[in-house]
Design a protein around this motif. Structure first.
Motif, PDB file in Angstrom:
ATOM      1  N   ARG A   3      -1.564   8.854  23.392  1.00  0.00           N
ATOM      2  CA  ARG A   3      -2.490   9.002  22.752  1.00  0.00           C
ATOM      3  C   ARG A   3      -2.722   9.051  21.272  1.00  0.00           C
ATOM      4  O   ARG A   3      -3.420   8.292  20.720  1.00  0.00           O
ATOM      5  N   ARG A   4      -2.141   9.957  21.037  1.00  0.00           N
ATOM      6  CA  ARG A   4      -1.896  11.063  19.512  1.00  0.00           C
ATOM      7  C   ARG A   4      -1.605   9.483  18.333  1.00  0.00           C
ATOM      8  O   ARG A   4      -1.611   9.078  17.361  1.00  0.00           O
ATOM      9  N   ALA A  11      -6.482   4.496  12.713  1.00  0.00           N
ATOM     10  CA  ALA A  11      -6.361   5.241  11.169  1.00  0.00           C
ATOM     11  C   ALA A  11      -6.043   4.243  10.076  1.00  0.00           C
ATOM     12  O   ALA A  11      -6.566   3.734   9.687  1.00  0.00           O
ATOM     13  N   SER A 199       2.562   7.942   0.862  1.00  0.00           N
ATOM     14  CA  SER A 199       1.984   8.225   2.247  1.00  0.00           C
ATOM     15  C   SER A 199       2.756   6.296   2.497  1.00  0.00           C
ATOM     16  O   SER A 199       2.441   5.484   1.609  1.00  0.00           O
ATOM     17  N   ALA A 200       2.858   6.545   4.300  1.00  0.00           N
ATOM     18  CA  ALA A 200       3.777   5.253   4.535  1.00  0.00           C
ATOM     19  C   ALA A 200       2.164   3.890   4.567  1.00  0.00           C
ATOM     20  O   ALA A 200       2.253   3.255   5.404  1.00  0.00           O
ATOM     21  N   SER A 201       1.868   4.640   4.916  1.00  0.00           N
ATOM     22  CA  SER A 201      -0.135   4.067   5.237  1.00  0.00           C
ATOM     23  C   SER A 201      -0.559   2.805   3.897  1.00  0.00           C
ATOM     24  O   SER A 201      -0.648   2.679   3.821  1.00  0.00           O
ATOM     25  N   ARG A 203      -2.137   4.423   1.331  1.00  0.00           N
ATOM     26  CA  ARG A 203      -3.190   4.132   0.675  1.00  0.00           C
ATOM     27  C   ARG A 203      -3.118   5.447   0.164  1.00  0.00           C
ATOM     28  O   ARG A 203      -2.638   7.005  -0.152  1.00  0.00           O
TER      29      ARG A 203
ATOM     30  N   GLU B 133      -6.391  17.289  26.516  1.00  0.00           N
ATOM     31  CA  GLU B 133      -6.320  18.219  26.201  1.00  0.00           C
ATOM     32  C   GLU B 133      -6.669  18.362  24.791  1.00  0.00           C
ATOM     33  O   GLU B 133      -6.668  19.578  24.045  1.00  0.00           O
ATOM     34  N   GLU B 134      -7.630  17.326  23.524  1.00  0.00           N
ATOM     35  CA  GLU B 134      -8.241  17.707  23.025  1.00  0.00           C
ATOM     36  C   GLU B 134      -9.460  18.958  23.785  1.00  0.00           C
ATOM     37  O   GLU B 134     -10.066  19.332  21.734  1.00  0.00           O
ATOM     38  N   TYR B 440      -7.749  15.961  15.880  1.00  0.00           N
ATOM     39  CA  TYR B 440      -6.832  16.082  15.645  1.00  0.00           C
ATOM     40  C   TYR B 440      -6.654  15.314  13.894  1.00  0.00           C
ATOM     41  O   TYR B 440      -7.392  14.851  13.317  1.00  0.00           O
ATOM     42  N   SER B 444      -1.421  13.664   7.402  1.00  0.00           N
ATOM     43  CA  SER B 444      -1.411  13.768   5.933  1.00  0.00           C
ATOM     44  C   SER B 444      -1.830  12.065   5.416  1.00  0.00           C
ATOM     45  O   SER B 444      -1.615  13.014   3.871  1.00  0.00           O
ATOM     46  N   ASP B 445      -2.432  11.663   5.819  1.00  0.00           N
ATOM     47  CA  ASP B 445      -3.173  10.204   5.332  1.00  0.00           C
ATOM     48  C   ASP B 445      -4.032   9.820   5.503  1.00  0.00           C
ATOM     49  O   ASP B 445      -4.610   9.488   3.934  1.00  0.00           O
ATOM     50  N   ASP B 446      -4.600   9.882   5.795  1.00  0.00           N
ATOM     51  CA  ASP B 446      -6.436  10.388   6.222  1.00  0.00           C
ATOM     52  C   ASP B 446      -6.444  11.458   6.276  1.00  0.00           C
ATOM     53  O   ASP B 446      -8.021  10.923   6.982  1.00  0.00           O
ATOM     54  N   THR B 488       0.421  12.862  -1.684  1.00  0.00           N
ATOM     55  CA  THR B 488      -0.584  12.303  -0.521  1.00  0.00           C
ATOM     56  C   THR B 488      -1.334  13.000   0.352  1.00  0.00           C
ATOM     57  O   THR B 488      -3.000  12.839   0.307  1.00  0.00           O
TER      58      THR B 488
END
Lengths: 444, 581
Positions: A3-4, A11, A199-201, A203, B133-134, B440, B444-446, B488
């Motif tokens: 799920r994560r 995102a 960042s691998a994304s 951004r 789990e949240e 969550y 570290s990207d968003d 980042t």
């Protein structure tokens, strides 16, 4: 866990990174003699015993030592090495098997940190200096990445290599060491070089800040610019400003460089896939940066398999590595860079050949692989180093199937550094103990 | 003194409401209440296994009232952020001592209760209710944002960063995680020895570091007891890798080198001492239940582990500094002795003191400060070792932590989750439901690059000794929180805050969205607005340059609401906000 992973995918997909772009003046022509090292660090200590597995008479010892963890010989992927027989890869490495068997990569056996060539008798008697804190995650990650095993790691062999390979004053020197996976010691130099975290994304930079805003038109951007321009006397405050300043720099330089390059090869949408995909894009953009020597740090975690999910965990993680590394090799080949980029695996340590009843505990020497660049051609399709004798309490076993390394990280590292262009003086600085070892077994 | 009964005292975790009574009573019956062996080796005052008696506070002369500035500083050290001028004024009136005493007495809401209230919330008709789990993460934020027990929340967050469990990989069940948080909350102002035991025997930790179901050595199978917990309890939770002086400085030998605290043989010895433990809710008279059980039974995860003698290593066990446990002791006695050995190690007071100071006050306490707090750990004034209430008080009331103008070494980066909590509390964030949906934040990207119960590993988000290159290293200082402040993560977290302010809130669906009260700030004139930001986010220590910058910014934007948002964005990135002094 799944799920994560979905949340992270969601995102990433929602972002539009190229909000502001400027044409970047070329600072130098694209380098012809380009060399790059790419580290794939497996955090947690990968059980190499299930990465490279014997299929000949030695298989019996392997199975006897770990009946609950032995991979069934029918599922192993045979390697047709030019200098060794009876070895195979974990079933997940279908891509890597093809690469090694066609001479585009090699496997390295029983490699780990040593201060000097060490026998089991010397280890048992503690009669020679040994690496510090051998079974501690943080110290051994430091040992692999720094190449310094008898003192706390302050900088890394990749960083020391780049300090000497990329002249001070070279434009865009700050992008010589790039990390797709956060801070790391491997790329920290001994003078001023630090890894640039990307960042691998894709951004980059601050969404709310336009560094080119015309005076008076954007008070927020003006205030941000004024903050960045400050000098603060307190080291903590100044460091925070430095980090922000570097973030802004990415927005200006890398975004523009990436806009002018493209990589057609598809990469898997996994953690390592995204990291190596971004590394491939950055390598494709090297002309805009004008650098001829770079290091890239990527990583994948989850290898600390003490528990009973080791087989499942390794199957998933190895599959992720295999797909990402294979795509990366395809992308490099498509760019004409197959001989210019060496990707190698590393990890804190290996693990016991025996089991703790569920999984395995911390070991020392482990098996790894390298693909492309230095590991191709004359040094492809090889076993580098020497497999340990799998006999428990045998000559290579220093306790419950923990392998005394038969190859030191210095030995592989020295050959990679030489390939990167290091001369004798540089080698002495990058691998201070390297001179105490023979050349890597199997290396041409 | 050995009275012949080899047992250890175990705190019984109350069975959470919502579990079936059958499992609850089985859990209580199965968890053995055992009397403590007084601890070997003489009449050590304040015996090793009994919880500390509350320290009698010696009579102190009335302290002068704190300044508003020091009160604001105190709130950023001891809470998740100031909520307004009235709170600062009330603290000035009450005084730090009174505030601490009141906080020590505040009850903690159980995270497990929150979980049970959220059971089945996403299920469609006919589906079996389950716990997401949240909910464990939301429970943490409920305490941080709305709990009156703010000091307890800060201390248990500090403890979680030392005695780390993380759901980043191994899928720890939510009841296990929340039960662990309740355990940390329960122990935050108690005894370090009890804390160590409750950590060691909690099934969440047993699962995370594999002490659960670790068996004695078996030569035929070629297996040995699991070393994961044995190693990390020494390296990360209690004594560290090198010997320390009482003030936390490394103890050097005659050649000036550091000395190790233990070696591999010791790790193996502890691994043996810790072998043979499984779920406390099972029947340890049945050998088959050691391994065979249904992990989905929630009762397994909320009760301390207990021992199966047949799975416990029978031989002798080498512990610290040459101490060896003789062969043939019961697993309970081996456990008690092993934990006592750790507790009595001279490294524990300075190791723990320094990390607690790093989490609350400063990354680089002077050796003298560490020494003073460590001394309170050794002896709280009533002969008790490991009195956490006294240690917490010592950390916050030390002269080095207090005052209007801290010394240069008193500085730390406020970690991202604390800054987020600070923003939400300071801006009056409230949802219609009174709940939150903060889950969550670790990307570290968003996002923030940090999220409670989601540390990258048992090494927490950052290492106590992390030293970023540049002006901090030049001072010889460390700055742990900068380990997650890469380019980042910095951009990502500042974008996250900008989104928070521009959007006016955080979370979905609508009834659980935390809506910021920006209107109250927009109603203030420019000077009052900046003064308010100074109190909420700068500990009344906003620098002159930041003040003039914010003044200019606010004056240049016509819309009051937009000027507030812009001022908050600039606040979030200002060094005098990010760095706590």
């Amino acid at each position: 866990m799944k799920r994560r992973h979905l949340l992270q995918l969601g995102a990433a997909a929602a972002l539009n990174p190229w909000a502001q772009m400027r044409a970047l003046a070329q600072t130098a022509p694209a380098a012809r003699d380009y060399r790059a090292l790419v580290c794939v660090f497996m955090f947690g200590g990968n059980d190499g015993n299930n990465l490279l597995v014997p299929t000949d008479a030695r298989y019996a010892a392997y199975q006897r030592a770990r009946p609950n963890l032995a991979l069934s010989s029918g599922t192993l992927l045979p390697l047709t090495l030019s200098n060794a027989t009876g070895l195979a890869l974990h079933p997940a490495f279908t891509g890597l098997q093809g690469l090694v068997n066609t001479g585009q990569g090699s496997v390295i056996a029983n490699i780990g940190p040593l201060l000097q060539p060490t026998t089991k008798a010397q280890y048992d008697a503690r009669s020679v200096p040994l690496p510090n804190n051998l079974f501690s995650h943080s110290d051994q990650q430091g040992a692999w990445q720094s190449g310094v095993v008898d003192a706390p790691a302050r900088n890394g062999w990749g960083g020391r290599l780049l300090e000497r390979a990329v002249a001070e004053g070279q434009a865009n020197r700050g992008y010589a060491a790039i990390s797709l996976s956060g801070g790391n010691i491997w790329e920290a130099g001994d003078k001023s070089l630090t890894p640039y975290r990307v960042s691998a994304s894709g951004r980059f930079g601050f969404d709310f800040y336009d560094p080119n805003a015309k005076a008076g038109s954007d008070p927020l951007s003006a205030a941000v610019a004024a903050t960045l321009a400050e000098t603060r006397s307190h080291p903590f405050e100044q460091t925070w400003l430095n980090m922000m300043g570097r973030s802004i720099e990415v927005q200006r330089v890398l975004a523009s460089a990436l806009a002018s390059s493209s990589v057609a090869t598809p990469f898997p949408d996994t953690g390592l896939g995204r990291q190596l995909g971004m590394a491939a894009k950055l390598i494709a953009a090297r002309g805009a940066l004008g650098l001829s020597r770079q290091c890239f740090f990527t990583s994948i975690g989850g290898f600390d398999t003490h528990g009973d999910d080791q087989l499942q965990r390794q199957a998933e993680l190895f599959a992720e590595i295999d797909a990402a590394v294979t795509a990366f090799n395809t992308a490099m080949t498509a760019q004409g860079l197959a001989d210019s980029v060496t990707l190698f695996s590393a990890s804190d340590f290996g693990r016991n050949l025996t089991s703790n009843g569920a999984g395995t505990d911390h070991g020392w020497g482990s098996h790894h692989f390298a693909v492309g660049g230095a590991a191709r051609g004359v040094n492809g399709r090889k076993l580098l180093g020497r497999m340990p004798d799998l006999t428990l309490n045998g000559p290579d076993d220093v306790g419950q199937g923990v392998w005394l390394p038969t190859t030191a990280t210095d030995q592989l590292g020295t050959e990679l550094a030489r390939w990167f262009g290091a001369d004798a003086t540089t080698l002495a600085a990058v691998w201070p103990h390297g001179g105490g070892f023979d050349r890597l077994a199997g290396w041409a | 003194m050995d009275d012949g009964t080899d047992t250890i005292e175990v705190e019984i975790e109350e069975a959470a409401p919502g579990l079936s009574t059958g499992t609850a009573s089985a859990a209580l019956a199965a968890a053995a209440l055992l009397a403590a062996c007084g601890g070997g080796g003489g009449a050590e005052p304040g015996g090793s296994a009994s919880p500390a008696a509350p320290a009698t506070t010696p009579a102190t002369p009335a302290a002068p009232p704190p300044t508003r500035r020091d009160a604001a500083r105190f709130l950023s050290q001891a809470t998740f952020g100031a909520i307004g001028p009235a709170q600062v004024d009330a603290l000035v009136t009450q005084g730090f001592d009174g505030w601490l005493t009141a906080q020590f007495a505040k009850p903690a809401a159980l995270h497990i209760d929150y979980l049970n209230s959220q059971r089945g919330r996403d299920q469609k008709a006919g589906e079996k209710p389950y716990l997401a789990e949240e909910t464990s993460y939301e429970a943490v934020w409920q305490q941080w944002l709305t709990g009156e027990d703010q000091l307890r929340a800060r201390v248990s967050w500090a403890l979680l960063q030392t005695f780390v469990i993380s759901n980043i990989a191994p899928d720890i069940r939510p009841v296990a995680m929340s039960s662990y948080m309740d355990m940390l909350n329960r122990n935050a102002f108690g005894s370090w020895r009890t804390l160590l035991q409750d950590v060691a025997l909690h099934p969440a930790m047993g699962y995370y570091l594999n002490m659960l179901e670790s068996e004695k050595e078996n030569a035929a199978k070629g297996t040995h007891p699991n070393e994961n917990f044995a190693r990390e309890v020494l390296q990360l939770f209690s004594i560290g890798l090198i010997q320390l002086n009482a003030d936390g400085t490394p103890k050097l030998d005659s050649a000036g080198k550091t000395q190790p605290t233990y070696d591999e043989a010791v790790v193996k010895g502890f691994a043996k001492a810790f072998s043979g433990w499984s779920y406390g809710a099972l029947d340890n008279t049945k050998a088959s239940q050691f391994h065979d059980h249904d992990d989905n039974n929630e009762a397994l995860w909320v009760v301390p582990m207990k021992a199966w003698a047949s799975y416990h290593s029978p031989g002798d066990k080498l512990l610290l500094d040459g101490k060896t446990l003789p062969a043939g002791q019961t697993p309970e006695k081996d456990m008690a002795d092993a934990l006592d050995a750790i507790f009595q190690h001279p490294n524990v007071p300075p190791f723990f003191a320094k990390q607690l100071i790093q989490r609350l006050v400063t990354s680089n306490p002077s050796a003298a400060y560490v020494g003073r707090v460590a001394a309170v750990f050794v002896n709280d004034g009533s002969g008790v070792r490991g009195n956490l209430k006294a240690v917490v008080r010592a950390v916050l009331m030390d002269a080095e932590a207090r005052g209007d103008s801290p010394a240069a070494n008193v500085a730390k980066q406020r970690e991202p989750v604390i800054r987020f909590a600070n923003m939400l509390r300071g801006l009056g964030a409230k949802s219609t439901s009174g709940l939150n949906r903060i889950q969550y934040l670790d990307s570290s990207d968003d996002a923030l690059g940090q999220s409670p119960l989601l540390a990258p590993s048992v090494f927490n988000f950052y290492s106590p000794g992390y030293r970023p290159a540049g002006p901090i290293a030049a001072q010889g200082w460390v700055a742990p929180e900068f380990q997650i402040s890469g380019e980042t993560a910095v951009a990502s977290s500042l974008n996250f805050f900008a989104d928070l302010f521009n959007g006016g809130g955080y979370g979905w669906p609508e009834q659980h969205r935390l809506n910021l009260d920006l209107a109250s700030l927009a109603a203030l004139d420019a000077t009052a607005l900046i003064d308010r930001l100074d109190l909420l986010f700068f500990n009344l220590g906003m620098s002159a340059t930041t003040r003039s910058r914010l003044t200019k910014l606010v004056a240049a934007i016509d819309s009051k609401t937009e000027s507030v948002k812009a001022a908050l964005i600039v606040t979030a990135l200002s060094p005098d906000h990010v760095i706590q002094r």
